[in-house]
Design a protein around this motif. Structure first.
Motif, short mmCIF file in Angstrom:
data_model
loop_
_atom_site.label_atom_id
_atom_site.label_comp_id
_atom_site.label_asym_id
_atom_site.label_seq_id
_atom_site.Cartn_x
_atom_site.Cartn_y
_atom_site.Cartn_z
N THR A 187 32.32 -80.46 148.10
CA THR A 187 31.65 -80.07 146.86
C THR A 187 32.41 -78.92 146.22
O THR A 187 32.67 -77.89 146.85
N GLU A 202 33.21 -75.99 143.13
CA GLU A 202 32.44 -75.03 142.34
C GLU A 202 31.96 -75.66 141.04
O GLU A 202 30.85 -75.38 140.58
N ASP A 239 31.20 -78.84 140.63
CA ASP A 239 30.04 -79.68 141.00
C ASP A 239 28.77 -78.82 141.08
O ASP A 239 27.72 -79.19 140.54
N TRP A 240 28.89 -77.70 141.76
CA TRP A 240 27.75 -76.80 141.93
C TRP A 240 27.23 -76.30 140.58
O TRP A 240 26.04 -76.34 140.30
N ASP A 241 28.16 -75.83 139.75
CA ASP A 241 27.76 -75.27 138.46
C ASP A 241 27.10 -76.32 137.57
O ASP A 241 26.12 -76.03 136.87
N PRO A 258 23.69 -79.20 146.50
CA PRO A 258 23.43 -78.59 145.19
C PRO A 258 22.14 -79.10 144.56
O PRO A 258 21.39 -78.32 143.95
#
Length: 257
Positions: free
Chosen positions: A111, A113, A115-117, A163
């Motif tokens: 994953t 950053e 993807d997370w955001d 996430p």
């Protein structure tokens, strides 16, 4: 202080509702059932003009009122513009349904950053932005309802969905915080559905292990979007006026608190 007599009705006549992510899936079902209950409905979408337009026409054919407004509810400028458009078109808002969401199955160590955001932007930040945009007008009118769509995975967690689970858990926490801050004028609750038969939860696009987990619940099936919409209608109606900061779980038995 004694409450006024309870109206045993699911009618939303005379009310205006905004549903984010309303062109497809759960959002579409909620918008349609709200319109059938008498509400004027604003359909928010992003890049789905054809589907949103078709739903507007369907609601009009039923004798209802509906508008389609495009906005990326993870972006502050878009949400401010959306709030202004709703005020101009409808003169105010009685019910806000924060439904817009995305889902990704991906191993945690893969994953990114980005993807997370993206996940937290669409699934959690949007709830913050829209609530912040519409609460002042609701408070000025001394009433309103906010319904936030969470997920049973916020309560369960799931491997390769970190996430998404984090974002939906945040939705529940935000719901409870806002419910405490803005009651009794504004009634704020959440829905945490189990697996629902939508394009976002497409068994064809999932790994076999994910499919097995989706179906490994007491009812052994996916929900229909209309079954989630029924819970939203209850929360939007006067029948739920003593619900505050609650998380209702139409989940087929996946979570039994």
């Amino acid at each position: 202080m004694a409450a006024a007599a309870l109206s045993l009705s699911l009618s939303l006549a005379g009310r205006t509702a905004l549903v984010t992510g309303a062109a497809t899936g759960i959002g579409r079902a909620i918008a349609l059932v709200f319109a059938q209950a008498g509400a004027a409905v604003v359909l928010n979408h992003l890049g789905r003009s054809e589907q949103a337009g078709a739903l507007v026409q369907e609601i009009h054919s039923l004798g209802g009122q509906a508008w389609a407004l495009e906005a990326d509810v993870s972006q502050s400028a878009d949400v401010s513009r959306l709030a202004a458009q709703v005020q101009q078109a409808c003169g105010g808002l009685d019910v806000l349904v924060n439904n817009a969401g995305i889902l990704q199955e991906k191993p945690f160590l893969q994953t990114t950053e980005a993807d997370w955001d993206q996940m937290l932007g669409v699934d959690l930040k949007s709830v913050f932005l829209t609530s912040r945009a519409f609460l002042p007008a609701m408070l000025a009118r001394q009433g309103g309802v906010i319904i936030n769509i969470a997920s049973d995975l916020a309560l369960l967690g799931r491997a390769q969905f970190a996430p998404y689970c984090a974002a939906k858990a945040g939705v529940i926490g935000l719901t409870r915080s806002l419910a405490r801050e803005f009651a009794p004028q504004i009634r704020i609750n959440a829905i945490a559905p189990g697996p629902v038969a939508t394009a976002m939860v497409s068994l064809e696009a999932m790994s076999q292990s994910a499919i097995d987990k989706e179906l490994d619940i007491p009812q052994h099936r996916l929900a229909e979007p209309q079954e989630i919409a029924a819970t939203a209608l209850f929360l939007a109606s006067d029948l739920s006026r003593f619900y505050c900061g609650q998380v209702l779980g139409p989940n087929g038995g996946s979570v039994m608190p």
